[in-house]
Design an enzyme around this catalytic site. Structure first.
Site, mmCIF file in Angstrom:
data_model
loop_
_atom_site.group_PDB
_atom_site.id
_atom_site.type_symbol
_atom_site.label_atom_id
_atom_site.label_comp_id
_atom_site.label_asym_id
_atom_site.label_seq_id
_atom_site.Cartn_x
_atom_site.Cartn_y
_atom_site.Cartn_z
ATOM 1 N N ARG A 1 -10.198 2.021 -23.728
ATOM 2 C CA ARG A 1 -10.626 1.790 -22.342
ATOM 3 C C ARG A 1 -11.886 0.933 -22.274
ATOM 4 O O ARG A 1 -12.060 0.152 -21.336
ATOM 5 C CB ARG A 1 -10.864 3.131 -21.632
ATOM 6 C CG ARG A 1 -9.602 3.939 -21.421
ATOM 7 C CD ARG A 1 -9.826 5.097 -20.444
ATOM 8 N NE ARG A 1 -8.694 6.007 -20.435
ATOM 9 C CZ ARG A 1 -7.588 5.837 -19.702
ATOM 10 N NH1 ARG A 1 -7.484 4.785 -18.906
ATOM 11 N NH2 ARG A 1 -6.598 6.701 -19.762
ATOM 12 N N MET B 1 -4.104 1.463 -11.087
ATOM 13 C CA MET B 1 -3.719 2.763 -11.630
ATOM 14 C C MET B 1 -4.253 3.019 -13.044
ATOM 15 O O MET B 1 -3.603 3.680 -13.850
ATOM 16 C CB MET B 1 -2.186 2.894 -11.595
ATOM 17 C CG MET B 1 -1.591 2.710 -10.211
ATOM 18 S SD MET B 1 -2.262 3.838 -8.954
ATOM 19 C CE MET B 1 -1.348 5.329 -9.374
ATOM 20 N N ASN C 1 -12.417 2.451 -3.570
ATOM 21 C CA ASN C 1 -11.061 2.829 -3.958
ATOM 22 C C ASN C 1 -10.348 3.437 -2.757
ATOM 23 O O ASN C 1 -10.975 4.048 -1.893
ATOM 24 C CB ASN C 1 -11.108 3.861 -5.096
ATOM 25 C CG ASN C 1 -9.714 4.242 -5.580
ATOM 26 O OD1 ASN C 1 -8.840 3.380 -5.725
ATOM 27 N ND2 ASN C 1 -9.492 5.535 -5.818
ATOM 28 N N HIS D 1 -7.316 6.162 -1.938
ATOM 29 C CA HIS D 1 -6.562 7.222 -2.605
ATOM 30 C C HIS D 1 -5.639 7.905 -1.586
ATOM 31 O O HIS D 1 -6.085 8.264 -0.501
ATOM 32 C CB HIS D 1 -7.518 8.248 -3.223
ATOM 33 C CG HIS D 1 -6.802 9.317 -3.980
ATOM 34 N ND1 HIS D 1 -6.267 9.102 -5.240
ATOM 35 C CD2 HIS D 1 -6.489 10.585 -3.649
ATOM 36 C CE1 HIS D 1 -5.661 10.210 -5.635
ATOM 37 N NE2 HIS D 1 -5.783 11.125 -4.702
ATOM 38 N N SER E 1 -7.780 8.533 1.783
ATOM 39 C CA SER E 1 -9.239 8.484 1.750
ATOM 40 C C SER E 1 -9.680 7.171 1.126
ATOM 41 O O SER E 1 -9.075 6.703 0.158
ATOM 42 C CB SER E 1 -9.802 9.636 0.900
ATOM 43 O OG SER E 1 -9.333 10.890 1.363
ATOM 44 N N GLU F 1 -16.936 10.016 -11.529
ATOM 45 C CA GLU F 1 -15.996 11.128 -11.377
ATOM 46 C C GLU F 1 -14.695 10.636 -10.737
ATOM 47 O O GLU F 1 -14.721 10.046 -9.653
ATOM 48 C CB GLU F 1 -16.641 12.202 -10.487
ATOM 49 C CG GLU F 1 -15.929 13.521 -10.491
ATOM 50 C CD GLU F 1 -16.481 14.446 -9.405
ATOM 51 O OE1 GLU F 1 -15.749 15.373 -9.025
ATOM 52 O OE2 GLU F 1 -17.611 14.213 -8.934
ATOM 53 N N LEU F 2 -13.553 10.894 -11.367
ATOM 54 C CA LEU F 2 -12.262 10.380 -10.903
ATOM 55 C C LEU F 2 -11.952 10.842 -9.480
ATOM 56 O O LEU F 2 -11.887 12.046 -9.213
ATOM 57 C CB LEU F 2 -11.135 10.836 -11.847
ATOM 58 C CG LEU F 2 -9.715 10.405 -11.446
ATOM 59 C CD1 LEU F 2 -9.520 8.916 -11.617
ATOM 60 C CD2 LEU F 2 -8.669 11.180 -12.215
ATOM 61 N N ASP F 3 -11.751 9.879 -8.584
ATOM 62 C CA ASP F 3 -11.461 10.155 -7.168
ATOM 63 C C ASP F 3 -12.510 11.076 -6.544
ATOM 64 O O ASP F 3 -12.221 11.805 -5.588
ATOM 65 C CB ASP F 3 -10.057 10.776 -7.002
ATOM 66 C CG ASP F 3 -8.961 9.857 -7.512
ATOM 67 O OD1 ASP F 3 -9.129 8.629 -7.420
ATOM 68 O OD2 ASP F 3 -7.951 10.377 -8.015
HETATM 69 C C1 GAR Z 1 -1.493 3.107 -2.265
HETATM 70 O O1 GAR Z 1 -0.790 4.093 -1.552
HETATM 71 C C2 GAR Z 1 -2.802 3.668 -2.790
HETATM 72 O O2 GAR Z 1 -3.354 4.645 -1.953
HETATM 73 C C3 GAR Z 1 -2.376 4.258 -4.097
HETATM 74 O O3 GAR Z 1 -1.433 3.375 -4.610
HETATM 75 C C4 GAR Z 1 -0.744 2.731 -3.538
HETATM 76 C C5 GAR Z 1 -0.746 1.236 -3.804
HETATM 77 O O4 GAR Z 1 0.103 0.567 -2.917
HETATM 78 N N1 GAR Z 1 -3.484 4.407 -4.977
HETATM 79 C C6 GAR Z 1 -3.562 5.339 -5.918
HETATM 80 O O5 GAR Z 1 -2.701 6.153 -6.105
HETATM 81 C C7 GAR Z 1 -4.841 5.311 -6.734
HETATM 82 N N2 GAR Z 1 -4.858 6.379 -7.686
HETATM 83 P P1 GAR Z 1 0.054 -1.016 -2.823
HETATM 84 O O6 GAR Z 1 0.162 -1.578 -4.236
HETATM 85 O O7 GAR Z 1 1.259 -1.385 -2.004
HETATM 86 O O8 GAR Z 1 -1.226 -1.409 -2.156
#
Ligand code: GAR
Length: 210
Positions: free
Chosen positions: A65, A90, A107, A109, A136, A143-145
């Site tokens: 990472r 992701m 971000n 979420h 959100s 811290e993750l999310d």
């Molecule tokens: C969105 O719904 C976002 O909230 C989520 O991925 C999707 C991306 O859609 N994000 C996460 O889950 C972050 N952990 P998109 O590629 O069409 O914008």
């Protein structure tokens, strides 16, 4: 105008919403770079269609990472970005990377944080029998999310709701919410201070509800 880098992994529909919003607010911000960790992410096509420079930083080509995040950081900083927008990105980010962009990285979420950090949020809200779900937008901290939440939008979970129908509802709200928050940042109305989000000089003890 503020210089924005957007990081994606997939469809990029949130990126598209920010691109579309930018057209009416060209004086406020400019998307200077879109980075995807997946070479075949459809969002790369969306960026190219909008004449935005793209870059693939494929995480499978990095040993760990730290080296992956270093490659991201080098690319972002080469563009002198003022803001990093995670839009369906992701990958878990290292503490060092999040600290480098503290107060300058957002971000989105798909849950009403602090509920359901991590993955499969729609499924988990359904299985829990929740009546409300949503999204959100928060400042990114190590811290993750877990960073201070700026804005949330709620959707109702109705009888017969499926994971797909729920995801569609959340997406619709996301496409309204994310451009708005990006605009606030670009207008210098939104800050991170003392690990709390501030909007228009007010400390957000509770997120703004869309
Ligand atoms: C969105 O719904 C976002 O909230 C989520 O991925 C999707 C991306 O859609 N994000 C996460 O889950 C972050 N952990 P998109 O590629 O069409 O914008």
């Amino acid at each position: 105008p503020k210089r924005i880098a957007v990081l994606i992994s997939g469809s990029g529909s949130n990126l598209q919403a920010i691109i579309d919003h930018q057209k009416a607010h060209a004086d406020l911000y400019e998307i200077v770079l879109v980075i995807s960790n997946r070479p075949n992410a459809y969002g790369l096509q969306r960026a190219q269609d909008a004449n935005i420079p793209t870059l693939v930083v494929d995480h499978t080509e990095y040993d760990n990472r730290e080296t992956f995040d270093q490659a991201l950081q080098t690319a972002i900083d080469a563009q002198s970005a003022d803001l990093v927008v995670l839009a369906g990105f992701m990958r878990i980010l290292t503490p060092g990377f999040t600290k480098h962009y503290l107060g300058k990285m957002l971000n989105i979420h798909p849950s009403l944080l602090p509920k359901y950090t991590g993955l499969n949020t729609h499924q988990r809200a359904l299985e829990a029998g929740d009546k409300k779900h949503g999204l959100s937008i928060h400042f990114v901290t190590p811290e993750l999310d877990g960073g201070p939440v700026i804005l949330q939008a709620e959707v109702d979970i109705e009888t017969g709701e499926t994971e797909q129908s729920l995801a569609d509802k959340v997406h619709k709200q996301e496409h309204i919410a994310y451009p708005l928050v990006v605009q606030w940042f670009a207008e210098d109305k939104l800050f991170l201070k003392d690990n709390q989000a501030w909007l228009n000089q007010n400390c957000l003890h509770h997120p703004v509800l869309l």
